[in-house]
Design a protein around this motif. Structure first.
Motif, PDB file in Angstrom:
ATOM      1  N   ARG A 182       9.893   4.672   8.116  1.00 56.33           N
ATOM      2  CA  ARG A 182       9.172   3.975   9.459  1.00 56.33           C
ATOM      3  C   ARG A 182       7.799   4.231   9.752  1.00 56.33           C
ATOM      4  NH1 ARG A 182      13.004   4.903  12.723  1.00 56.33           N
ATOM      5  NH2 ARG A 182      14.322   3.220  12.140  1.00 56.33           N
ATOM      6  N   ALA A 220       5.620   2.688   7.173  1.00 56.99           N
ATOM      7  CA  ALA A 220       5.391   1.400   7.514  1.00 56.99           C
ATOM      8  C   ALA A 220       4.485   1.050   8.859  1.00 56.99           C
ATOM      9  CB  ALA A 220       6.649   0.672   7.537  1.00 56.99           C
ATOM     10  N   THR A 221       4.535   1.861   9.908  1.00 55.93           N
ATOM     11  CA  THR A 221       4.004   1.411  11.006  1.00 55.93           C
ATOM     12  C   THR A 221       2.689   2.470  11.371  1.00 55.93           C
ATOM     13  OG1 THR A 221       5.425   2.642  12.326  1.00 55.93           O
ATOM     14  CG2 THR A 221       6.098   0.537  11.767  1.00 55.93           C
ATOM     15  N   GLY A 222       2.676   3.528  10.875  1.00 53.57           N
ATOM     16  CA  GLY A 222       1.571   4.545  11.213  1.00 53.57           C
ATOM     17  C   GLY A 222       0.857   4.861   9.916  1.00 53.57           C
ATOM     18  N   TYR A 249       7.701  -9.754   7.146  1.00 56.90           N
ATOM     19  CA  TYR A 249       7.021  -8.236   7.512  1.00 56.90           C
ATOM     20  C   TYR A 249       6.382  -8.140   9.025  1.00 56.90           C
ATOM     21  CZ  TYR A 249       5.690  -7.870   2.632  1.00 56.90           C
ATOM     22  OH  TYR A 249       5.878  -7.718   1.497  1.00 56.90           O
ATOM     23  N   GLU A 250       6.119  -9.107   9.936  1.00 52.98           N
ATOM     24  CA  GLU A 250       6.065  -8.977  11.282  1.00 52.98           C
ATOM     25  C   GLU A 250       7.473  -8.684  11.902  1.00 52.98           C
ATOM     26  OE1 GLU A 250       4.259 -12.693  12.377  1.00 52.98           O
ATOM     27  OE2 GLU A 250       2.161 -11.786  12.037  1.00 52.98           O
ATOM     28  N   ARG A 305       8.135  -4.997  11.097  1.00 56.63           N
ATOM     29  CA  ARG A 305       7.175  -4.319  11.674  1.00 56.63           C
ATOM     30  C   ARG A 305       6.729  -3.384  10.603  1.00 56.63           C
ATOM     31  NH1 ARG A 305       8.646  -0.501  15.982  1.00 56.63           N
ATOM     32  NH2 ARG A 305       6.166  -0.319  16.165  1.00 56.63           N
ATOM     33  N   ILE A 306       6.227  -3.967   9.242  1.00 54.28           N
ATOM     34  CA  ILE A 306       5.790  -3.140   8.059  1.00 54.28           C
ATOM     35  C   ILE A 306       4.384  -3.657   7.914  1.00 54.28           C
ATOM     36  CG2 ILE A 306       6.154  -2.927   5.670  1.00 54.28           C
ATOM     37  CD1 ILE A 306       9.005  -3.814   5.582  1.00 54.28           C
ATOM     38  N   HIS A 307       3.528  -2.559   8.548  1.00 53.47           N
ATOM     39  CA  HIS A 307       2.129  -2.949   8.808  1.00 53.47           C
ATOM     40  C   HIS A 307       1.327  -2.949   7.382  1.00 53.47           C
ATOM     41  CE1 HIS A 307       2.267  -1.552  13.226  1.00 53.47           C
ATOM     42  NE2 HIS A 307       3.149  -2.303  12.905  1.00 53.47           N
ATOM     43  N   THR A 308       1.698  -2.006   6.575  1.00 54.47           N
ATOM     44  CA  THR A 308       1.085  -2.010   5.036  1.00 54.47           C
ATOM     45  C   THR A 308       1.251  -3.289   4.829  1.00 54.47           C
ATOM     46  OG1 THR A 308       1.155   0.491   5.060  1.00 54.47           O
ATOM     47  CG2 THR A 308       0.501  -0.832   3.012  1.00 54.47           C
ATOM     48  N   MET A 366      -6.542  -3.174   9.633  1.00 56.36           N
ATOM     49  CA  MET A 366      -5.219  -2.727   9.578  1.00 56.36           C
ATOM     50  C   MET A 366      -4.969  -1.592   8.573  1.00 56.36           C
ATOM     51  SD  MET A 366      -2.925  -6.315   9.796  1.00 56.36           S
ATOM     52  CE  MET A 366      -1.301  -5.451   9.770  1.00 56.36           C
ATOM     53  N   LYS A 391      -4.470   2.575   9.034  1.00 57.34           N
ATOM     54  CA  LYS A 391      -3.372   3.454   8.442  1.00 57.34           C
ATOM     55  C   LYS A 391      -4.000   4.397   7.544  1.00 57.34           C
ATOM     56  CE  LYS A 391       0.672   1.382   7.203  1.00 57.34           C
ATOM     57  NZ  LYS A 391       0.585   2.956   7.237  1.00 57.34           N
TER      58      LYS A 391
END
Length: 490
Positions: free
Chosen positions: A108, A111-113, A290-291, A294-297, A329, A333
Motif C-alpha cells: 500500500r 502504491a500510494t506513497g 486505479y482510483e 488508490r494505486i497512484h503509480t 504524480m 512518488k
C-alpha cells in the motif's frame, strides 16, 4: 517408561506428514527447533519428554539421529506451547500473519506513497522473513523491492531482486513464479534489451500453455507485459494478438488491479490500429479501477498513456495536460526513471505545439552525458563502467526513450538549420534504437537522417540511410523474434 519412536508403526507416515522430509536435513532442522524451544522455555529433556517419552529419545531427536513420528511431534508441540505446524515447519501462524500484514502495508505504501519508504519496509520484512526461515514471505518482499527499484530506475538492483525471488520459488508451480519473471522482463525492457524481454515472457507463456497450466491471472500478466516490447520492436501483429488474448482472459480474472493493467496495455495496440476512441475508453476503465484502489503509480501511468492517445489523435492541448499530470504524480512518488520517460513524450507534444525552446530545455537535462565531439558514439555510450547509475537516460537505462530524446533534439536542430547538431542527434538515436532492436521507430528515423543528408548534398550517405530504413520497414520484428508462442484455449 517405554521409549516410543518411529518404529511405532506410524513413523514413516508421521514424518512425511510432519514435513520433516525424507532426508536427514529436515530431521536435523526439527531437532534443532525442539532444542531451541526447549531451551527458551527452560525445560530439561526429561520434563519435555514425560509422560509419554524418555529423555534419551528427546536427546536423539534433538541431535537429528531419529525420525520422529507424528504422535511424538504432536506431544512435543503441546508441551512446548506451539502448534504442530510451527514445530514441523518452523512457521508460526502468528508470525506468518504478522509478516503478511506487513507486506500488505508495504504494498500500500508503494502504491500510494514514496518508493523509498516502501523499500525500507520491504527490506525490514525480508530480513525478518529470512531470520524466521519463511521462504514465501521472503520472495514476496523481494518482489516488492524489485518493484521499488523499477520505480527509482535502479534496473540492476531490480533484476537482482526478481532473480532472487524466482530462485526462492524455484520448486513452486510456474504461475507462482510469473510475477518475478514479469518483473525481470520489465527491467530488461527498460534497459533497452527488448529481445531478451520478449524471450522471457514468451518462454513463460509457452511453458504455461504446453504444461496445461492455463492459469488466467498468470497468462493475463504475461500477455499484458509482452505488448510493450512487441510494439517497440515493430511486431504489431503479435502485439495485437497478445491484446486480443488478454481481453479474452480478463473475464476469468478476479483481481481488479490486474484487469486495469490489462486495459492499460491493450490501449497501445488500439492506438496503433487507429482506434483511439476505444483506446481512451479502455484507459478510462483502468483509471476508474486505479482510483478506486488508490494505486497512484498505475494511475499516473494511465494519465501517461491517455496523453499518448491524445497526442496520436492530434489533440495536443489535452495530451499536454494528461502528460503533465502523469509527470507530477510520478515525481511526487520519486519514481525517477518513469518521470523522465514521461518528460520525453511531453517534450514531443511541446515541440509539436511550436514551443521548441521549452521542449529543448526539458530534453537536454535528461541525457546523462553530452558528447565530447561530433562522434555519434559519444552520445550513445552511456556512462563509463564503475560510475553509479545516472539520473537521466543512457544506453542502459531507458534506452528507447533516450533514442526518442535524441530524435526530438535532432528535429529541433534541423528546424533551426543546425544540420551538424541534427545529424549528431539522429546518429545517436539510430545507434541506440538499433542496439535495442526498436524497429518500430527506426524506419522513420532513417527517413529523417536520409532527408538531412540529401539536403546537404551527401547523396550516397542518404541512400544508405534510406536503404536501412526500408529494411526495417519491410519485415518489422521478424529478424529478432522466433515463432510466436502457443496460445491458451480461450
Amino acid at each position: 517408561m517405554a521409549e516410543k519412536s518411529s518404529g511405532d508403526g506410524r513413523g514413516a507416515a508421521g514424518a512425511a506428514g510432519a514435513g520433516a522430509g525424507t532426508g536427514t536435513d529436515g530431521i536435523t532442522k526439527i531437532g534443532r527447533r525442539v532444542l531451541r524451544l526447549r531451551t527458551e522455555r527452560g525445560f530439561t529433556q526429561r520434563q519435555l519428554a514425560e509422560p509419554a517419552y524418555t529423555a534419551a529419545y528427546v536427546s536423539t531427536l534433538e541431535s537429528g539421529k531419529v525420525r520422529p513420528s507424528e504422535a511424538a511431534l504432536r506431544h512435543l508441540a503441546g508441551r512446548l506451547g506451539v502448534t504442530y505446524e510451527e514445530l514441523t515447519t518452523g512457521r508460526s501462524p502468528r508470525d506468518a500473519t504478522r509478516l503478511r500484514a506487513g507486506l500488505t502495508d508495504a504494498r500500500r505504501a508503494l502504491a500510494t506513497g514514496a518508493g523509498e519508504d516502501a523499500a525500507e519496509r520491504f527490506r525490514e520484512l525480508h530480513a525478518e522473513a529470512d531470520r524466521l526461515g519463511f521462504a514465501e514471505e521472503r520472495a514476496a518482499a523481494l518482489l516488492g523491492l524489485g518493484d521499488c527499484a523499477l520505480e527509482s530506475g535502479e534496473l540492476t538492483a531490480a533484476r537482482g531482486h526478481f532473480e532472487a525471488a524466482e530462485a526462492l520459488l524455484a520448486d513452486e508451480p510456474l504461475p507462482r513464479r510469473v510475477p518475478a519473471i514479469r518483473g525481470r522482463a520489465i527491467a530488461h525492457l527498460l534497459a533497452g534489451e527488448l529481445r531478451y524481454s520478449c524471450y522471457l515472457l514468451e518462454s513463460a507463456i509457452d511453458e504455461l500453455n504446453a504444461s496445461g497450466l492455463h492459469d488466467p491471472s498468470a497468462l493475463l500478466l504475461l500477455y499484458t507485459a509482452v505488448i510493450a516490447p512487441y510494439m517497440d520492436m515493430g511486431a504489431h501483429a503479435r502485439a495485437v494478438r497478445a491484446a486480443e488474448l488478454a481481453l479474452a482472459l480478463a473475464p476469468s480474472v478476479d483481481d481488479p488491479g490486474l484487469v486495469a493493467r490489462m486495459h492499460r496495455g491493450v490501449a497501445r495496440t488500439l492506438i496503433a490500429e487507429g482506434r483511439t476512441a476505444e483506446a481512451d475508453a479502455s484507459l478510462a476503465k483502468a483509471q476508474e479501477l486505479y482510483e478506486q484502489l488508490r494505486i497512484h503509480t498505475d494511475l499516473a501511468h494511465c494519465h501517461w498513456m491517455r496523453g499518448y492517445v491524445h497526442a496520436q489523435d492530434g489533440n495536443l492541448k489535452r495530451a499536454e495536460r494528461e502528460l503533465r499530470i502523469a509527470r507530477d504524480m510520478l515525481a511526487s512518488k520519486r519514481a525517477a526513471l518513469f518521470t523522465v520517460l514521461v518528460e520525453v513524450e511531453l517534450a514531443d507534444v511541446l515541440r509539436r505545439r511550436g514551443r521548441t525552446a521549452e521542449a529543448e530545455a526539458l530534453l537536454l537535462p535528461l541525457l546523462a552525458r553530452t558528447p565530447a565531439s561530433g562522434s555519434p558514439d559519444a552520445w550513445a555510450s552511456g556512462q563509463p563502467a564503475g560510475e553509479p547509475e545516472a539520473a537521466g537516460l543512457t544506453a542502459e537505462r531507458g534506452a528507447v526513450h533516450a533514442g526518442g530524446a535524441h530524435r526530438l533534439l535532432g528535429l529541433i536542430a534541423d528546424e533551426r538549420g543546425d544540420a551538424e547538431s541534427a545529424e549528431e542527434h539522429y546518429c545517436a538515436a539510430l545507434s541506440l534504437l538499433e542496439r535495442t532492436g526498436a524497429a518500430g521507430d527506426l524506419a522513420d528515423l532513417c527517413r529523417l537522417l536520409g532527408d538531412l543528408l540529401r539536403r546537404e548534398g551527401r547523396l550516397e550517405a542518404a541512400m544508405d540511410a534510406y536503404r536501412t530504413g526500408l529494411g526495417h520497414r519491410a519485415a518489422p520484428g521478424t529478424t529478432t523474434l522466433g515463432p510466436a508462442p502457443a496460445e491458451p484455449p480461450v
